[in-house]
Scaffold this motif. Structure first.
Motif, mmCIF file in Angstrom:
data_model
loop_
_atom_site.group_PDB
_atom_site.id
_atom_site.type_symbol
_atom_site.label_atom_id
_atom_site.label_comp_id
_atom_site.label_asym_id
_atom_site.label_seq_id
_atom_site.Cartn_x
_atom_site.Cartn_y
_atom_site.Cartn_z
ATOM 1 N N SER A 35 12.338 -1.087 3.835
ATOM 2 C CA SER A 35 12.301 0.386 3.891
ATOM 3 C C SER A 35 13.481 0.908 3.094
ATOM 4 O O SER A 35 14.589 0.402 3.231
ATOM 5 C CB SER A 35 12.455 0.870 5.333
ATOM 6 O OG SER A 35 11.317 0.548 6.063
ATOM 7 N N ARG A 122 13.601 9.219 9.324
ATOM 8 C CA ARG A 122 12.921 8.127 10.040
ATOM 9 C C ARG A 122 11.406 8.322 10.048
ATOM 10 O O ARG A 122 10.645 7.372 9.863
ATOM 11 C CB ARG A 122 13.407 8.072 11.489
ATOM 12 C CG ARG A 122 14.704 7.340 11.635
ATOM 13 C CD ARG A 122 15.006 7.081 13.108
ATOM 14 N NE ARG A 122 16.412 6.826 13.293
ATOM 15 C CZ ARG A 122 17.010 5.713 12.917
ATOM 16 N NH1 ARG A 122 16.307 4.748 12.352
ATOM 17 N NH2 ARG A 122 18.313 5.561 13.088
ATOM 18 N N ALA A 123 10.982 9.563 10.257
ATOM 19 C CA ALA A 123 9.539 9.830 10.306
ATOM 20 C C ALA A 123 8.888 9.458 8.975
ATOM 21 O O ALA A 123 7.818 8.836 8.942
ATOM 22 C CB ALA A 123 9.302 11.301 10.627
ATOM 23 N N ASP A 126 8.791 5.682 8.632
ATOM 24 C CA ASP A 126 7.733 5.123 9.472
ATOM 25 C C ASP A 126 6.360 5.328 8.833
ATOM 26 O O ASP A 126 5.451 4.533 9.034
ATOM 27 C CB ASP A 126 7.750 5.775 10.873
ATOM 28 C CG ASP A 126 8.989 5.347 11.659
ATOM 29 O OD1 ASP A 126 9.629 4.349 11.238
ATOM 30 O OD2 ASP A 126 9.321 5.994 12.672
#
Ligand code: ADP
Ligand code: ASP
Ligand code: MG
Length: 412
Positions: A35, A122-123, A126
């Motif tokens: 990521s 983070r969203a 994800d």
């Protein structure tokens, strides 16, 4: 799979081709399953260009407006990099500092990061997107745009890595790591595989601009694993380590230097309690940062001389203040020299090795370089010399301390 924060500096995003190259590197990392949060600087030369525009209107632009202007440089890069990523099939989204709530204090042009709300980032992560964040900028509690000082994108990246508890923060730049000294000054400079956090902190604070000092401070405080690498070549770069495990028994990790220093002296001040405060109080009240300070022993028991250094930009202002102080104290004379530089040896190995200072002074003496001021701490020795000796001084010390040993030249 890891969470990695990568930061690309101005040269690395200096043209469309380079931005596309960065995009392909980022995609490579996501293809490996990582990521990615990518922090970028303005395209090379852009921040200086914007500063020039402001100064064409006002010699000292309002700090708040300057931040509104300077922050646009990074905004251009985040949009272009996100487009370049989308163009090669890598979902990405760009954010300004305010959009990721990079909350800072209100000290415009040199703001400090207080907090980051990483929920939005983070969203996106994800959802499988690369998050591209503008470096160098934040927002204060009033919602005003702030900037973090020159080189501040390094700090944005480390702060982002700390907030996300990233596995590593990678600073991609135009050299392939931290060298024993600036490779632009000493072609025989050697790339370090590792450098301790303490040494990196000293190097940065003594003038090595490869990392902004606040970025190193931040990495230390939150123990962010930090690495400096090249955006142009492959390689492991330099790891900033937190252990005190210096490689071999190296005494000196590197040589830092600061150009643009200036020296001021007030002669014949009364040798009494409170004098240092009378001299430096007005200087610090004028927001001028003082670096080295030397007070002579009073030869005649009654008067003494007092010398200090400031950044060259502050020289004229400090000179005017010192002339006022001179009159107020009935001192003899004020002298100044705006053409000096500071060269420093840095290494945790100094703690356990004696005689480093004398070897340093000998090496400078052999070249006929006069030392104007000296200051030491546990892991560094700094000397002030005339500006014309900067290159010669750095190179002769580099050699004297075996930093450019045969066969170990620059590794690129
Ligand atoms: P960026 O735009 O990527 O942030 P900077 O110009 O801020 O890059 O920092 C990289 C530069 O730092 C290098 O080009 C180099 O000239 C300089 N530098 C100074 N000291 C060192 C050092 N000890 N090791 C490596 N680079 C150094
Ligand atoms: N663009 C800013 C500067 O030139 C911040 C950075 O590059 O880190 O200083
Ligand atoms: Mg930089």
């Amino acid at each position: 799979m890891s969470l990695i924060v990568q930061k690309y500096g101005g040269t690395s995003v200096g043209s469309i081709e380079r931005i596309q190259h960065v995009a392909s590197r980022v995609k490579q990392a996501t293809d490996q399953g990582h990521s990615l949060v990518v922090v970028v600087s303005a395209m090379s030369g852009e921040t200086d260009r914007l500063l020039g525009l402001a100064k064409a209107i006002q010699a000292v632009p309002a700090p708040r407006e300057l931040d509104v202007l300077l922050s646009t440089g990074e905004q251009v890069t985040i949009a272009l990099l996100s487009m370049a990523l989308e163009a090669i099939g890598c979902p990405a989204r760009s954010y300004t500092g305010a959009q990721v709530h990079m909350l800072t204090d209100s000290a415009h042009n040199k703001a400090r990061i207080r907090d980051i709300d990483a929920a939005r980032v983070r969203a996106d992560l994800d959802a499988g997107r690369v998050v591209v964040v503008a470096g160098f900028q934040g927002v204060d509690e009033q919602g005003d745009i702030t900037t973090l000082g020159r080189g501040g994108s390094d700090t944005s990246a480390v702060a982002m890595a700390a907030a996300l508890k990233a596995d590593e923060c990678q600073i991609y730049t135009d050299v392939d790591g931290v060298y024993t000294t600036d490779p632009r000054i000493e072609p025989h400079a050697r790339k370090l595989e590792r450098i301790t956090f303490e040494e990196m902190l000293e190097m940065a604070s003594l003038g090595s601009k490869v990392l902004q000092i606040r970025a190193v401070e931040f990495a230390g405080k939150y123990r962010v694993p930090l690495r400096v690498l090249s955006s142009f070549t492959e390689g492991a770069g330099t790891l900033i380590t937190f252990e005190d495990d210096t490689v071999e028994d190296a005494q000196i990790a590197g040589i830092a230097f600061a150009r643009d220093e200036a020296k001021l002296t007030i002669l014949g001040v009364p040798d009494q309690p409170g004098i240092a405060h009378r001299i430096l109080g007005p200087v610090s009240n004028a927001n001028i940062e003082v670096d080295m300070i030397v007070q002579n022993v009073a030869a005649d028991q009654r008067t003494t001389d007092f010398t200090f250094t400031v950044h060259r930009n502050d020289y004229d202002k400090a000179m005017a203040i010192l002339h006022d102080t001179c009159a107020g104290l009935n001192a003899r004379e004020v002298l100044g020299d705006p053409a000096i530089v500071k060269i420093s040896l840095v290494g945790v190995g100094m703690r356990s090795h004696a005689g480093i200072a004398s070897r340093m002074f000998e090496a400078l003496a052999v070249e006929g370089i006069n030392i104007r001021m000296i200051s030491t701490s546990e892991i560094k020795i700094s000397v002030v010399v005339d500006e014309k000796y900067l290159e010669l001084g750095v190179r002769s010390l580099h050699k004297a301390f075996g930093l450019d040993q045969a066969g170990e030249g620059k590794t690129t």
